[in-house]
Design a protein around this motif. Structure first.
Motif, PDB file in Angstrom:
ATOM      1  N   VAL A   1     -22.533 -51.734   2.428  1.00  0.00           N
ATOM      2  CA  VAL A   1     -22.232 -50.817   3.519  1.00  0.00           C
ATOM      3  C   VAL A   1     -23.241 -49.667   3.500  1.00  0.00           C
ATOM      4  CG1 VAL A   1     -20.515 -49.237   4.472  1.00  0.00           C
ATOM      5  CG2 VAL A   1     -19.801 -51.440   3.537  1.00  0.00           C
ATOM      6  N   GLY A   2     -23.820 -49.404   4.674  1.00  0.00           N
ATOM      7  CA  GLY A   2     -24.792 -48.324   4.816  1.00  0.00           C
ATOM      8  C   GLY A   2     -26.199 -48.673   4.389  1.00  0.00           C
ATOM      9  N   LYS A   3     -26.399 -49.858   3.827  1.00  0.00           N
ATOM     10  CA  LYS A   3     -27.729 -50.234   3.341  1.00  0.00           C
ATOM     11  C   LYS A   3     -28.276 -51.481   4.015  1.00  0.00           C
ATOM     12  CE  LYS A   3     -27.254 -47.921  -0.952  1.00  0.00           C
ATOM     13  NZ  LYS A   3     -28.112 -47.430  -1.942  1.00  0.00           N
ATOM     14  N   GLY A   4     -27.402 -52.336   4.537  1.00  0.00           N
ATOM     15  CA  GLY A   4     -27.886 -53.516   5.238  1.00  0.00           C
ATOM     16  C   GLY A   4     -27.338 -54.816   4.697  1.00  0.00           C
ATOM     17  N   SER A   5     -27.824 -55.889   5.299  1.00  0.00           N
ATOM     18  CA  SER A   5     -27.334 -57.233   4.980  1.00  0.00           C
ATOM     19  C   SER A   5     -28.489 -58.221   4.920  1.00  0.00           C
ATOM     20  CB  SER A   5     -26.344 -57.708   6.049  1.00  0.00           C
ATOM     21  OG  SER A   5     -25.269 -56.812   6.160  1.00  0.00           O
ATOM     22  N   ILE A   6     -28.250 -59.291   4.176  1.00  0.00           N
ATOM     23  CA  ILE A   6     -29.178 -60.422   4.136  1.00  0.00           C
ATOM     24  C   ILE A   6     -28.354 -61.685   4.362  1.00  0.00           C
ATOM     25  CG2 ILE A   6     -30.870 -61.745   2.823  1.00  0.00           C
ATOM     26  CD1 ILE A   6     -31.230 -59.239   1.039  1.00  0.00           C
ATOM     27  N   PHE A   7     -28.724 -62.452   5.377  1.00  0.00           N
ATOM     28  CA  PHE A   7     -28.121 -63.756   5.632  1.00  0.00           C
ATOM     29  C   PHE A   7     -29.152 -64.803   5.251  1.00  0.00           C
ATOM     30  CE2 PHE A   7     -25.386 -61.118   8.072  1.00  0.00           C
ATOM     31  CZ  PHE A   7     -24.211 -61.808   8.260  1.00  0.00           C
ATOM     32  N   ASN A   8     -28.804 -65.668   4.296  1.00  0.00           N
ATOM     33  CA  ASN A   8     -29.647 -66.785   3.889  1.00  0.00           C
ATOM     34  C   ASN A   8     -28.995 -68.072   4.346  1.00  0.00           C
ATOM     35  OD1 ASN A   8     -31.851 -65.643   2.158  1.00  0.00           O
ATOM     36  ND2 ASN A   8     -30.097 -64.843   1.056  1.00  0.00           N
ATOM     37  N   VAL A   9     -29.767 -68.925   4.998  1.00  0.00           N
ATOM     38  CA  VAL A   9     -29.281 -70.241   5.396  1.00  0.00           C
ATOM     39  C   VAL A   9     -30.211 -71.265   4.768  1.00  0.00           C
ATOM     40  CG1 VAL A   9     -28.553 -71.739   7.285  1.00  0.00           C
ATOM     41  CG2 VAL A   9     -28.540 -69.245   7.612  1.00  0.00           C
TER      42      VAL A   9
END
Length: 172
Positions: A158-166
């Motif tokens: 939260v507040g720092k971002g996300s990474i989605f790996n597929v």
């Protein structure tokens, strides 16, 4: 909303009728999607960058569906990133052809993570914001990944971002 519901319906039909897969260069599809979304990112004041994997093997898939998967992930990242960047990468990892979409966005609450792929689900933080969405984009991503025997992994703060790996299997 109607278009996304129809996409889910078409994907459900695709599970019963075998869709014709062909060799797909994930670098080419990803580059096209990222280029198409540059104006959206620029309008939001964000950097949108694509880092292609070198010597990335082709995968088998349905190119239009893969483009939709990438589009949904990139669009979400741009929508939920208020400043900073969205970086899209293709790479070979864990014996798979992989797509990674990383943002410096608002992040995802830990209690929302198990529900992200549920149809019409929008996290508490997002529901309280002015960010538009139907709660179907990630459900479509999951359906397309499943159809391609792909696995999705999410990392978020939260507040720092996300990474989605597929990760998609490499054809033998």
């Amino acid at each position: 909303l109607v278009e996304e519901v129809l996409d889910l319906y078409r994907l459900a039909i695709g599970k019963t009728r075998k869709i014709e897969f062909a060799r797909v260069n994930l670098n080419e599809v990803t580059e096209q999607v990222v280029n198409a979304h540059q104006p959206m990112a620029e309008a939001a004041g964000l950097e949108l960058r694509f880092i292609p994997g070198e010597e990335l093997p082709c995968m088998y898939g349905e190119q239009n569906q893969l483009a939709r998967l990438i589009t949904n992930l990139v669009t979400n990242s741009v929508r939920y990133t208020l400043h900073g960047a969205v970086i899209v990468r293709t790479l070979k990892r864990n014996g798979c052809v992989s797509l990674a979409v990383e943002d410096s966005g608002i992040g995802i609450e830990p209690e929302d993570l198990p529900h992200l792929f549920d149809r019409f689900y929008r996290g508490k933080q997002v529901r309280q914001s002015k960010i538009h969405g139907t709660g179907l984009g990630l459900a479509i991503v999951k359906e397309i990944a499943d159809l391609h025997e792909g696995e999705i992994e999410i990392q978020s703060q939260v507040g720092k971002g996300s990474i989605f790996n597929v990760d998609f299997p490499i054809p033998e």
